[in-house]
Scaffold this motif. Structure first.
Motif, PDB file in Angstrom:
ATOM      1  N   UNK A  25      33.619 142.840 -28.535  1.00 57.02           N
ATOM      2  CA  UNK A  25      33.266 141.453 -28.775  1.00 57.02           C
ATOM      3  C   UNK A  25      32.470 141.345 -30.066  1.00 57.02           C
ATOM      4  N   UNK A  26      32.581 140.209 -30.749  1.00 57.65           N
ATOM      5  CA  UNK A  26      31.757 140.029 -31.941  1.00 57.65           C
ATOM      6  C   UNK A  26      30.285 140.046 -31.563  1.00 57.65           C
ATOM      7  N   UNK A  27      29.471 140.652 -32.438  1.00 56.52           N
ATOM      8  CA  UNK A  27      28.060 140.823 -32.119  1.00 56.52           C
ATOM      9  C   UNK A  27      27.220 139.620 -32.515  1.00 56.52           C
ATOM     10  N   UNK A  28      26.114 139.445 -31.831  1.00 60.07           N
ATOM     11  CA  UNK A  28      25.130 138.425 -32.184  1.00 60.07           C
ATOM     12  C   UNK A  28      24.006 139.089 -32.969  1.00 60.07           C
ATOM     13  N   UNK A  29      23.734 138.569 -34.162  1.00 57.58           N
ATOM     14  CA  UNK A  29      22.652 139.065 -35.002  1.00 57.58           C
ATOM     15  C   UNK A  29      21.439 138.160 -34.850  1.00 57.58           C
ATOM     16  N   UNK A 186      39.600 146.360 -45.918  1.00 55.84           N
ATOM     17  CA  UNK A 186      38.905 147.647 -45.897  1.00 55.84           C
ATOM     18  C   UNK A 186      37.716 147.615 -44.948  1.00 55.84           C
ATOM     19  N   UNK A 187      36.974 146.518 -44.959  1.00 57.09           N
ATOM     20  CA  UNK A 187      35.839 146.383 -44.048  1.00 57.09           C
ATOM     21  C   UNK A 187      36.300 146.303 -42.594  1.00 57.09           C
ATOM     22  N   UNK A 192      34.250 146.365 -37.485  1.00 56.70           N
ATOM     23  CA  UNK A 192      32.880 145.874 -37.369  1.00 56.70           C
ATOM     24  C   UNK A 192      32.778 144.738 -36.352  1.00 56.70           C
ATOM     25  N   UNK A 193      31.589 144.562 -35.833  1.00 51.10           N
ATOM     26  CA  UNK A 193      31.304 143.412 -34.976  1.00 51.10           C
ATOM     27  C   UNK A 193      30.836 142.223 -35.806  1.00 51.10           C
ATOM     28  N   UNK A 194      30.300 142.521 -36.988  1.00 53.80           N
ATOM     29  CA  UNK A 194      29.775 141.487 -37.890  1.00 53.80           C
ATOM     30  C   UNK A 194      30.290 141.781 -39.292  1.00 53.80           C
ATOM     31  N   UNK A 195      30.640 140.723 -40.025  1.00 49.65           N
ATOM     32  CA  UNK A 195      31.054 140.867 -41.420  1.00 49.65           C
ATOM     33  C   UNK A 195      30.193 139.947 -42.275  1.00 49.65           C
ATOM     34  N   UNK A 196      29.465 140.550 -43.217  1.00 50.57           N
ATOM     35  CA  UNK A 196      28.608 139.807 -44.138  1.00 50.57           C
ATOM     36  C   UNK A 196      29.376 139.575 -45.437  1.00 50.57           C
ATOM     37  N   UNK A 197      29.272 138.370 -45.993  1.00 50.91           N
ATOM     38  CA  UNK A 197      29.984 138.028 -47.220  1.00 50.91           C
ATOM     39  C   UNK A 197      29.022 137.378 -48.203  1.00 50.91           C
ATOM     40  N   UNK A 198      28.866 137.991 -49.371  1.00 50.18           N
ATOM     41  CA  UNK A 198      27.929 137.492 -50.385  1.00 50.18           C
ATOM     42  C   UNK A 198      28.712 136.748 -51.463  1.00 50.18           C
ATOM     43  N   UNK A 199      28.800 135.443 -51.343  1.00 49.93           N
ATOM     44  CA  UNK A 199      29.543 134.592 -52.284  1.00 49.93           C
ATOM     45  C   UNK A 199      30.935 135.172 -52.577  1.00 49.93           C
ATOM     46  N   UNK A 200      31.766 135.362 -51.565  1.00 52.86           N
ATOM     47  CA  UNK A 200      33.040 136.061 -51.759  1.00 52.86           C
ATOM     48  C   UNK A 200      34.057 135.310 -52.603  1.00 52.86           C
ATOM     49  N   UNK A 201      33.825 134.012 -52.839  1.00 50.28           N
ATOM     50  CA  UNK A 201      34.807 133.217 -53.598  1.00 50.28           C
ATOM     51  C   UNK A 201      34.302 132.770 -54.957  1.00 50.28           C
ATOM     52  N   UNK A 202      33.112 133.213 -55.355  1.00 49.00           N
ATOM     53  CA  UNK A 202      32.493 132.659 -56.567  1.00 49.00           C
ATOM     54  C   UNK A 202      33.284 132.962 -57.824  1.00 49.00           C
ATOM     55  N   UNK A 223      35.180 138.369 -35.040  1.00 50.16           N
ATOM     56  CA  UNK A 223      34.183 139.011 -35.891  1.00 50.16           C
ATOM     57  C   UNK A 223      33.142 137.954 -36.259  1.00 50.16           C
ATOM     58  N   UNK A 224      31.887 138.226 -35.989  1.00 52.50           N
ATOM     59  CA  UNK A 224      30.821 137.327 -36.421  1.00 52.50           C
ATOM     60  C   UNK A 224      30.729 137.383 -37.945  1.00 52.50           C
ATOM     61  N   UNK A 225      30.651 136.223 -38.589  1.00 46.97           N
ATOM     62  CA  UNK A 225      30.619 136.187 -40.051  1.00 46.97           C
ATOM     63  C   UNK A 225      29.359 135.469 -40.524  1.00 46.97           C
TER      64      UNK A 225
END
Length: 282
Positions: A25-29, A186-187, A192-202, A223-225
């Motif tokens: 399951x997607x994780x809670x942060x 790749x990620x 992963x349960x969580x995927x962090x995205x730092x301005x992925x479309x800038x 996936x929690x984003x």
């Protein structure tokens, strides 16, 4: 390609995860009273935020208010900076990822990262980019299993139909938008349960941005984003929840307001939030 290179790209995994081959399951942060420093400079002050499992949380606010620092704290990248310090807790499904008993590779496998600038490994094919995390950890998969992983992850990243006939070509030869989706694939390969995205479309054109946004919405069910974005239209389109960060002159970043995205944009509780989401500053 070194282990460090792979680790910085978020493509790390551990072979002994109990659910490595099964559903999860997607994780809670949850961040609790997180403060951060670079040397003597405090950049975040007691930030607390819950990022629910299976939802998209957008971190918004003007440049320099600590959003990207906070994002990197969420998968222990902050500690890579020699002068960095941290207080508070980051919990994934109730467990502190900074607990000394939690290995860095385990935390990074459960919480992946996609960066602002697409960073496929230039010396690797599309296929090998996706399976890079498996190679790093010595995870053994048969060729057919690897084939399935590559197809599944590229499909989930919205890229399979575009590259399925050229998997052995270099990942760096793809367009910018395709490279970013390759980095997402790749990620995803290390589940992963969580995927962090730092301005992925800038750095992407509108068409590529639209495809990335579609991918985010499609992934969010399992996936929690957490995404940092300066694009208010994007935040309103893709996120379920928002957190508005702000730093006054000479003071560290704090969360002014957070909640459901619709409410944050239609009826914010703080005038500063209203001013920001309506383009009156920032």
């Amino acid at each position: 390609m070194t282990d460090s290179d792979l680790s910085h790209a978020g493509a790390v995994a551990v072979d002994d995860r109990p659910d490595a081959a099964g559903p999860h399951l997607p994780g809670t942060l949850e961040a609790r009273a997180v403060s951060a420093w670079f040397g003597d400079r405090k950049v975040l002050d007691r930030v607390s935020l819950t990022m629910p499992g299976g939802q998209v949380t957008a971190l918004i606010g003007p440049s320099g208010c600590g959003k990207s620092t906070f994002l990197r704290i969420l998968n222990r990248m902050h500690e890579l900076v020699a002068s960095a310090a941290l207080a508070g807790e980051v919990l994934l499904d109730g467990g502190d990822i900074y607990d000394p008993r939690v290995r860095l590779t385990e935390a990074r496998a459960r919480i992946g990262m996609v960066f602002q600038k697409p960073n496929p490994f230039p010396g690797m094919s599309i296929y090998d980019n996706v399976t890079a995390g498996l190679k790093l950890t010595g995870t053994r998969r048969s060729r057919s299993e690897q084939d399935d992983i590559v197809e599944s992850c590229l499909t989930r990243a919205g890229l399979w139909n575009e590259v399925s006939d050229r998997l052995k070509q270099p990942g760096g030869a793809l367009s910018g938008g395709q490279q970013q989706r390759l980095c997402i694939a790749r990620s995803l390969a290390v589940r992963p349960e969580v995927l962090l995205m730092d301005e992925p479309c800038s750095a992407l054109d509108p068409t590529s941005t639209n495809r990335i946004e579609e991918t985010i919405r499609e992934l969010a069910s399992d996936v929690t984003i957490v995404i940092v974005t300066h694009n208010m239209q994007q935040a309103s389109r893709v996120s379920d929840r928002c957190a508005f960060f702000l730093a006054s002159a000479g003071t560290p970043g704090r969360i002014v307001e957070h909640g459901q995205t619709r409410a944050m944009f239609s009826s914010p509780q703080d005038q500063r939030t209203s001013d920001y989401v309506n383009g009156r500053f920032g």
